[in-house]
Design a protein around this motif. Structure first.
Motif, short mmCIF file in Angstrom:
data_model
loop_
_atom_site.label_atom_id
_atom_site.label_comp_id
_atom_site.label_asym_id
_atom_site.label_seq_id
_atom_site.Cartn_x
_atom_site.Cartn_y
_atom_site.Cartn_z
N THR A 180 -2.01 8.78 3.98
CA THR A 180 -0.57 8.62 4.18
C THR A 180 -0.20 8.79 5.66
OG1 THR A 180 -0.39 9.73 2.08
CG2 THR A 180 1.65 9.29 3.24
N VAL B 198 0.85 -1.21 0.00
CA VAL B 198 0.00 0.00 0.00
C VAL B 198 0.88 1.25 0.00
CG1 VAL B 198 -1.70 1.31 1.31
CG2 VAL B 198 -1.94 -1.15 1.11
N PHE B 199 1.92 1.21 0.81
CA PHE B 199 2.84 2.34 0.90
C PHE B 199 3.47 2.67 -0.45
CE2 PHE B 199 3.60 3.08 5.52
CZ PHE B 199 3.59 4.46 5.41
N LEU C 163 1.72 6.83 -6.57
CA LEU C 163 0.58 7.65 -6.96
C LEU C 163 0.77 9.09 -6.51
CD1 LEU C 163 -2.38 5.25 -6.22
CD2 LEU C 163 -1.57 6.00 -8.45
N GLY C 164 1.40 9.21 -5.34
CA GLY C 164 1.62 10.55 -4.78
C GLY C 164 2.49 11.39 -5.70
N LEU D 49 -1.45 5.90 7.78
CA LEU D 49 -0.62 4.71 7.63
C LEU D 49 0.66 4.82 8.44
CD1 LEU D 49 -1.01 3.69 3.89
CD2 LEU D 49 -1.51 2.31 5.90
N PHE E 248 -5.77 11.75 0.28
CA PHE E 248 -4.47 11.10 0.05
C PHE E 248 -3.53 11.41 1.21
CE2 PHE E 248 -0.12 11.62 -1.42
CZ PHE E 248 0.15 10.32 -1.78
N LEU F 171 -3.46 18.75 -4.26
CA LEU F 171 -3.34 17.39 -3.76
C LEU F 171 -4.57 17.09 -2.91
CD1 LEU F 171 -1.39 15.07 -3.85
CD2 LEU F 171 -0.31 15.95 -1.82
N MET G 2 1.02 4.19 -2.69
CA MET G 2 0.75 5.56 -2.27
C MET G 2 1.83 6.51 -2.77
SD MET G 2 -1.83 6.29 -0.30
CE MET G 2 -3.12 5.50 0.57
#
Lengths: 377, 369
Positions: B131, A11-12, A18-19, B134, B127, B123, A15
């Motif tokens: 982040t 997932v990281f 995609l980030g 997590l 998202f 952004l 992310m």
């Protein structure tokens, strides 16, 4: 357990990948607006002239000058955007210039917009262009390849050398939003193929109300912020030095001084007028003087110091008087008054009005510490 | 009352780490822009407000620790259950959990807001929250020891903010601090009140207390922790007061960041952007510790495993962040939580201490009889 960590890891990674797509700002695909000049257009419109730098993959950057007219500055940005092949960003903005006409008509909206935009650093320089900003920026200067970088360096080194008053966006905003202190900005002008600082513009609230030539910037700066390392020139009356001169004294004795240490003290002596004592204690290095004056003599030096004091006092008084005439308290006397007199019931407006009737007694005490390597005995 | 979940001595932490825990939990997103509200209330005397609020904080911490000392091995949830009984106690616990959860939410959302206004305009917030959550889950699943480690790291690093104050000092005008005491005392107190959201965080002692090895030293280190926070907030406020002129400061939303934007280093053009990104280190302990507070609260009522809790809690927070979109909504919420926070941190502990004393007296007399 292992499985779960693997999941988190995946997932990281997703992310992060995609980030990266979120907001690309790739240097080669950007147009960097590095300088913007504003002019008052017809009616409510403003004209923005932007110097735009584009970096190419071959490491050759080209500089373009574009202009647009719209109601808001964001509107002009959109229009400029329509003229370039790459997305316009203002993160690298270094200097904002105002045409004289716009400065006289008021720059409130521009200051507000600049302060509001987080992309723009508070350290950018602001200035006034003599005449209009557009032709000034569009002119093809012979020896200047990047005009924005050139103007930025021009302002920066002069501010650093204390030859010009500092006019960062922060200071302009600070003085604008302080009701008892007014804005000053350097004025620049094109002179053939050279750009030079030709003076200082005084504002009342958002309007430019007066100006003084470049040789007075030093004194404005001296009263406003004091100075530490500036070099300045004084023209003294030659007659007074005849007794100590070894040769023929010129009518006007020009000397150059280099400041080593200054101390500025400001004291409110009468609350009602109000009256101020403004004292300067300066230590200078004598760097230039007419060859006929023998500086080795203690008496000569004392006389020189006395004449310097007299000359500077009269110049400083003249500047203060000028700002009082145009009613522009750029030195923050009103602010000082407010901070010292806690029981005054004056509103900011009343205090600002009082400025033109304030009395300021200027006193300068100079001391020549040393001169060059030749001459003194 | 014996603690329901007695703590393995392996999980206990050294008393001196309380300094880092308290200080890092206090310093959060508030450090980026607490000056505006403070200035609007107390004007140039804002620094007095800060000192008053820290004096109150010392008092509150003192009382909290006194209450905890009566019970020794319990945290605030168990104390509530003991004093008010199962029903009301649990109701209070739910309220306290809601408080901690809301502070958590506010910190998360405010930080996202900062990133969205300063760094990445487009952004999407979800998202960013995903982040950050997590990251939180990663730290949280390492148990309290990791959380404390994060706090300690953050505590040390936070002092970098102080160095960033040196360049703005060049533009400082000392006379903006004068005249002192010109404003009404009530205005100064209002300023103190508006500091609430900035200064809360030390109430974490209520939850951490049972985990500390040497309980005698807690008091000393807790107060040192508060002083550490003052050492960060006070210089920042003082420099901002001198740097901005009055009305300018009352219009500047993120004053600390705006102040930093004037700094131009040869290798970094905009240090404020750097400091915002750096903010992750500053808010991570806040997020972890408040999540831990919620976890302990939930655990006092329903038994739940650490990882099950943090995943569901994060999911809840993630969904909640989707509902708050604009800055005005966020401001409304934080205004409400200034009141709630003030009550939870500065009023409730005194009340609780009073009741705990009565209860102890009552119990003693019972034993004697």
């Amino acid at each position: 357990m292992m499985k779960k960590y693997k999941l988190i890891f995946i997932v990281f990674v997703f992310m992060t990948v995609l980030g990266g797509c979120a907001e690309q700002k790739i240097l080669e695909r950007l147009s960097l607006a590095t300088l913007i000049g504003y002019d008052g257009g017809e009616g409510e419109n403003i004209t923005a002239t932007a110097i735009i730098r584009q970096v190419n993959p071959e490491f050759e950057s080209n500089v373009e000058t574009l202009s647009a007219t719209a109601r808001t500055s964001k509107g002009t940005r959109e229009q400029v955007s329509a003229q370039v092949s790459k997305k316009v960003t203002v993160g690298q903005l270094r200097v904002v210039l105002f045409g004289e006409e716009l400065a006289t008509a008021g720059i409130r909206q521009s200051i507000y917009t600049l302060l509001m935009n987080p992309e723009i650093s508070n350290g950018i320089y602001l200035g006034v262009v003599e005449g209009e900003a557009k032709p000034f920026l569009e002119y093809q200067y012979e020896n200047i390849t990047d005009i924005s970088q050139h103007i930025f360096n021009l302002l920066e080194h002069n501010i650093e050398r204390e030859n010009s008053i500092s006019s960062t966006l922060h200071e302009i905003g600070r003085d604008y939003y302080s009701p008892t202190r007014q804005i000053v900005m350097p004025i620049i002008k094109r002179k053939e193929n050279v750009i030079e600082i030709t003076g200082v513009a005084f504002f009342r609230s958002e309007y430019m109300v007066g100006r003084l030539p470049a040789k007075d910037i030093f004194y404005v700066k001296m009263i406003r912020d004091g100075f530490e390392k500036g070099t300045f020139e004084l023209v003294l009356d030659g007659e007074n030095f005849e007794s100590v001169s070894t040769g023929e004294t010129p009518e006007e004795l020009a000397i150059a001084l280099d400041a080593i240490k200054t101390k500025k003290t400001i004291k409110l002596i009468d609350q009602n007028t109000p009256e101020y004592d403004l004292n300067f204690k300066i230590s200078v290095r004598l760097t230039e003087i007419d060859a006929s004056i023998h500086t080795g003599d203690k008496k000569t030096l004392e006389m020189l110091e006395k004449e310097i004091n007299k000359k500077m006092e009269s110049e400083l008084s003249r500047i203060i008087q000028f700002t009082q005439e145009i009613d522009s308290d750029v030195f923050g006397f009103g602010e000082h008054y407010e901070s010292r007199v806690s029981d005054s019931n004056l509103t900011h407006e009343e205090l600002a009005e009082m400025y033109s009737n304030m009395k300021v007694n200027v006193q300068v005490k100079s001391e020549i510490i040393r001169d060059g390597v030749f001459g003194m005995e | 009352m014996k603690s329901m979940n007695s703590i393995n001595s392996n999980h206990k932490i050294n008393a001196f780490l309380i300094v880092a825990i308290i200080s890092s939990n206090q310093v959060g997103v508030g450090v980026m822009g607490f000056q505006q509200q403070l200035y609007q209330n107390a004007k140039q005397d804002a620094w007095i407000s800060v000192i008053i609020s820290f004096v109150l904080a010392h008092l509150a911490v003192f009382i909290m620790i006194k209450t905890l000392e009566i019970y020794e091995t319990n945290d605030i949830y168990e104390i509530n259950q003991d004093i008010f009984g199962k029903l009301i106690g649990n109701l209070l616990n739910v309220l306290y959990i809601t408080y901690c959860g809301s502070i958590f939410f506010l910190i998360l959302k405010t930080y996202i807001e900062v990133i969205n206004t300063w760094v990445f305009y487009n952004l999407s917030p979800w998202f960013l929250s995903a982040t950050l959550l997590l990251l939180l889950i990663y730290a949280f699943t390492g148990n309290l020891k990791v959380i404390v480690g994060v706090s300690f790291f953050s505590f040390v690093i936070t002092f970098i903010w102080l160095f960033s104050l040196i360049p703005p000092l060049e533009y400082a005008e000392v006379q903006y601090l004068l005249p002192v005491f010109q404003n009404n005392f009530s205005d100064i107190l209002k300023g103190t009140y508006s500091m609430t959201f900035t200064i809360v965080g030390f109430e974490i002692i209520n939850i951490i207390y049972p985990y500390i090895k040497d309980k005698k030293k807690v008091n000393r280190y807790a107060h040192i922790g508060l002083l550490g926070t003052l050492l960060i907030y006070f210089p920042i406020l003082l420099v901002s007061l001198m740097y901005f002129s009055g009305e300018q400061l009352s219009k500047t939303i993120w004053a600390t960041l705006t102040m930093l934007s004037i700094v131009r280093l040869p290798f970094i053009e905009r240090i404020d952007i750097f400091m915002i990104c750096f903010g992750v280190v500053i808010i991570l302990p806040n997020l972890c510790l408040y999540a831990w507070a919620v976890y302990r609260g939930v655990n006092s009522m329903i038994k739940i495993s650490l990882s099950a809790f943090i995943w569901s809690f994060s999911a809840l927070m993630f969904i909640l962040t989707l509902f708050v979109q604009t800055l005005t909504q966020l401001n409304d919420i934080s205004r409400i939580f200034t009141h709630v926070g003030f009550f939870a941190v500065f009023v409730f502990p005194f009340f609780l201490y009073f009741l705990a004393l009565i209860k102890r007296k009552f119990r003693k007399t019972q034993v004697i009889q």
